[in-house]
Design a protein around this motif. Structure first.
Motif, PDB file in Angstrom:
ATOM      1  N   ASN A   5      -4.146  12.065   5.220  1.00 12.99           N
ATOM      2  CA  ASN A   5      -3.972  10.875   4.385  1.00 12.99           C
ATOM      3  C   ASN A   5      -3.106   9.822   5.056  1.00 12.99           C
ATOM      4  O   ASN A   5      -3.345   8.621   4.888  1.00 12.99           O
ATOM      5  CB  ASN A   5      -3.367  11.274   3.033  1.00 12.99           C
ATOM      6  N   VAL A   6      -2.110  10.254   5.813  1.00 12.05           N
ATOM      7  CA  VAL A   6      -1.295   9.294   6.558  1.00 12.05           C
ATOM      8  C   VAL A   6      -2.155   8.554   7.581  1.00 12.05           C
ATOM      9  O   VAL A   6      -2.054   7.328   7.746  1.00 12.05           O
ATOM     10  CB  VAL A   6      -0.112  10.002   7.246  1.00 12.05           C
TER      11      VAL A   6
ATOM     12  N   THR B  11       3.682  -4.689  -5.447  1.00 11.78           N
ATOM     13  CA  THR B  11       4.316  -3.401  -5.154  1.00 11.78           C
ATOM     14  C   THR B  11       4.515  -2.587  -6.432  1.00 11.78           C
ATOM     15  O   THR B  11       4.224  -1.382  -6.478  1.00 11.78           O
ATOM     16  CB  THR B  11       5.669  -3.613  -4.454  1.00 11.78           C
ATOM     17  N   VAL B  12       4.989  -3.240  -7.483  1.00 14.15           N
ATOM     18  CA  VAL B  12       5.192  -2.548  -8.761  1.00 14.15           C
ATOM     19  C   VAL B  12       3.858  -2.078  -9.345  1.00 14.15           C
ATOM     20  O   VAL B  12       3.731  -0.939  -9.815  1.00 14.15           O
ATOM     21  CB  VAL B  12       5.931  -3.474  -9.747  1.00 14.15           C
TER      22      VAL B  12
ATOM     23  N   PHE C 182       0.827  -1.208   0.000  1.00 14.75           N
ATOM     24  CA  PHE C 182       0.000   0.000   0.000  1.00 14.75           C
ATOM     25  C   PHE C 182       0.864   1.262   0.000  1.00 14.75           C
ATOM     26  O   PHE C 182       0.466   2.294  -0.554  1.00 14.75           O
ATOM     27  CB  PHE C 182      -0.942  -0.004   1.206  1.00 14.75           C
ATOM     28  N   LEU C 183       2.042   1.193   0.626  1.00 18.79           N
ATOM     29  CA  LEU C 183       2.955   2.338   0.614  1.00 18.79           C
ATOM     30  C   LEU C 183       3.414   2.656  -0.801  1.00 18.79           C
ATOM     31  O   LEU C 183       3.609   3.833  -1.150  1.00 18.79           O
ATOM     32  CB  LEU C 183       4.159   2.040   1.507  1.00 18.79           C
ATOM     33  N   ALA C 184       3.566   1.634  -1.635  1.00 20.39           N
ATOM     34  CA  ALA C 184       3.988   1.858  -3.014  1.00 20.39           C
ATOM     35  C   ALA C 184       2.986   2.730  -3.766  1.00 20.39           C
ATOM     36  O   ALA C 184       3.378   3.576  -4.585  1.00 20.39           O
ATOM     37  CB  ALA C 184       4.171   0.518  -3.726  1.00 20.39           C
ATOM     38  N   PHE C 185       1.700   2.526  -3.512  1.00 20.81           N
ATOM     39  CA  PHE C 185       0.680   3.365  -4.152  1.00 20.81           C
ATOM     40  C   PHE C 185       0.861   4.827  -3.749  1.00 20.81           C
ATOM     41  O   PHE C 185       0.810   5.732  -4.597  1.00 20.81           O
ATOM     42  CB  PHE C 185      -0.712   2.878  -3.751  1.00 20.81           C
ATOM     43  N   SER C 186       1.102   5.080  -2.476  1.00 24.81           N
ATOM     44  CA  SER C 186       1.283   6.451  -1.996  1.00 24.81           C
ATOM     45  C   SER C 186       2.531   7.090  -2.583  1.00 24.81           C
ATOM     46  O   SER C 186       2.529   8.279  -2.929  1.00 24.81           O
ATOM     47  CB  SER C 186       1.349   6.459  -0.469  1.00 24.81           C
TER      48      SER C 186
ATOM     49  N   GLY D 222      -0.707   4.139  -8.539  1.00 24.84           N
ATOM     50  CA  GLY D 222      -0.726   5.418  -7.825  1.00 24.84           C
ATOM     51  C   GLY D 222      -0.295   6.567  -8.709  1.00 24.84           C
ATOM     52  O   GLY D 222      -0.866   7.668  -8.643  1.00 24.84           O
ATOM     53  N   ALA D 223       0.707   6.336  -9.570  1.00 24.04           N
ATOM     54  CA  ALA D 223       1.155   7.377 -10.494  1.00 24.04           C
ATOM     55  C   ALA D 223       0.060   7.737 -11.490  1.00 24.04           C
ATOM     56  O   ALA D 223      -0.214   8.922 -11.744  1.00 24.04           O
ATOM     57  CB  ALA D 223       2.413   6.908 -11.224  1.00 24.04           C
TER      58      ALA D 223
END
Length: 344
Positions: free
Chosen positions: A296-297, A127-128, A57-61, A134-135
């Motif tokens: 958001n965090v 993750t990828v 989920f951190l990868a999306f952010s 997210g981008a």
């Protein structure tokens, strides 16, 4: 075309542009919010620990944070609508990949192989996928916020309408996503969501581009890329005594076009576009950005964990989706009330 007919045409195009942008905001955010109540439950079947779920989920952010500064530089050269269409197409493709990922990994890595190896491949691919999703997601949001700020005169009301559409997506996404997940299964649910995003991308390409093209009075032609700017200039100079509106004369039409183009050029010179460094020097902007980041965090701390915790208490998939939807239901009325708050 008479001035009154021209004004009516402008209002019609603006209303349909707002409808198109609102649909884009609703569908994009609805597709994104299906991930939190569904994906952790599917990941749990492969006994992947919470720390790796949080990393996914951190990868999306991270992708959402990296893309906007890069995309903002390309909006003028590539075109806002194109950026949005390409991003929606990319997001639709990644949602399809998200649906078929577990089956592909299961086919490539059999159950006889090392379980940790399979978990590592799943975590890496997810993750990828979520990074690029997210981008693409942030590119879409940058696009429709940019169009709202450029096209509409009443920016507060327009922004409230867009935010209401965003909140509607937050409410509808988890609820309908969980229904699709329970009724159709994980793979078919995301195949359906991916197809919906792709259809919306095609609709955006066909209709939004048409609505954003300003249709000037008969006999006057402007460049399409500057149509919205010239439209604003036309409204501002419509009652200027120094501008002689002689629509029956060829020379008069040429003078109108030249004066509007010169006015547009002068406005761009007087009000230059702020750079990223100059924006960082604005205290109000920094405080607003820090507040949004903190909100958001706080929410993203819940996303990877809440669905699994509810599942541990034997809460059904539809009920999990309902919990995520109800958590966002106050969003829509709040954004409508925000436009009436005092500015100072």
């Amino acid at each position: 075309m008479s001035p009154s007919q021209c004004d009516a045409e402008q209002r019609r195009r603006r209303s349909r542009t707002m409808l198109s942008l609102s649909l884009i905001a609703t569908i994009t955010n609805a597709a994104y919010t299906t991930i939190a109540p569904i994906l952790p439950l599917e990941i749990d079947k492969y006994e992947i620990s919470y720390r790796w779920v949080s990393l996914i989920f951190l990868a999306f952010s991270i992708g959402s944070s990296v893309a906007p500064p890069l995309v903002a530089r390309q909006l003028e050269s590539v075109g806002t609508v194109r950026v949005m269409v390409y991003s929606m197409g990319g997001m639709a493709f990644l949602l399809g990949c998200l649906g078929y990922l577990f089956d592909i990994v299961g086919a490539l890595i059999t159950i006889d192989d090392d379980g940790h190896h399979r978990q590592g491949v799943i975590v890496t691919l997810l993750t990828v996928i979520l990074f690029f999703m997210g981008a693409f997601f942030s590119s879409i949001t940058t696009g429709y916020y940019s169009l709202v700020s450029l096209v509409f005169v009443e920016k507060e009301s327009a922004m409230s309408s867009i935010e209401a559409a965003v909140g509607t997506g937050y409410v509808l996404g988890p609820f309908f996503g969980s229904i699709l997940y329970e009724e159709m299964g994980y793979q078919h649910a995301y195949a359906f969501i991916s197809l919906g995003m792709m259809v919306m991308a095609l609709v955006t390409w066909k209709y939004l581009s048409f609505y954003l093209k300003y249709k000037p009075p008969e006999g006057v032609s402007f460049d399409d890329d500057k149509s919205s700017d010239l439209e604003a200039q036309h409204d501002g100079f419509a009652h200027d005594n120094s501008l002689e509106l002689n629509r029956d004369s060829t020379d008069g039409r040429e003078n109108i076009e030249k004066q509007l183009l010169n006015a547009n050029t002068q406005q761009q010179r007087v009000v230059p576009q702020p750079s990223t460094i100059s924006l960082l020097k604005c205290p109000k902007l920094l405080i607003s950005a820090a507040t949004i980041m903190w909100i958001n965090v706080s929410w993203t701390c819940i996303e990877p964990l809440l669905a699994k915790r509810l599942d541990d208490f034997h809460v059904g998939k539809k009920q999990i989706g309902m919990v995520f939807s109800l958590a966002n239901i106050i969003y829509v009325p709040t954004v409508f009330l925000a436009q009436y708050l005092p500015r100072h």
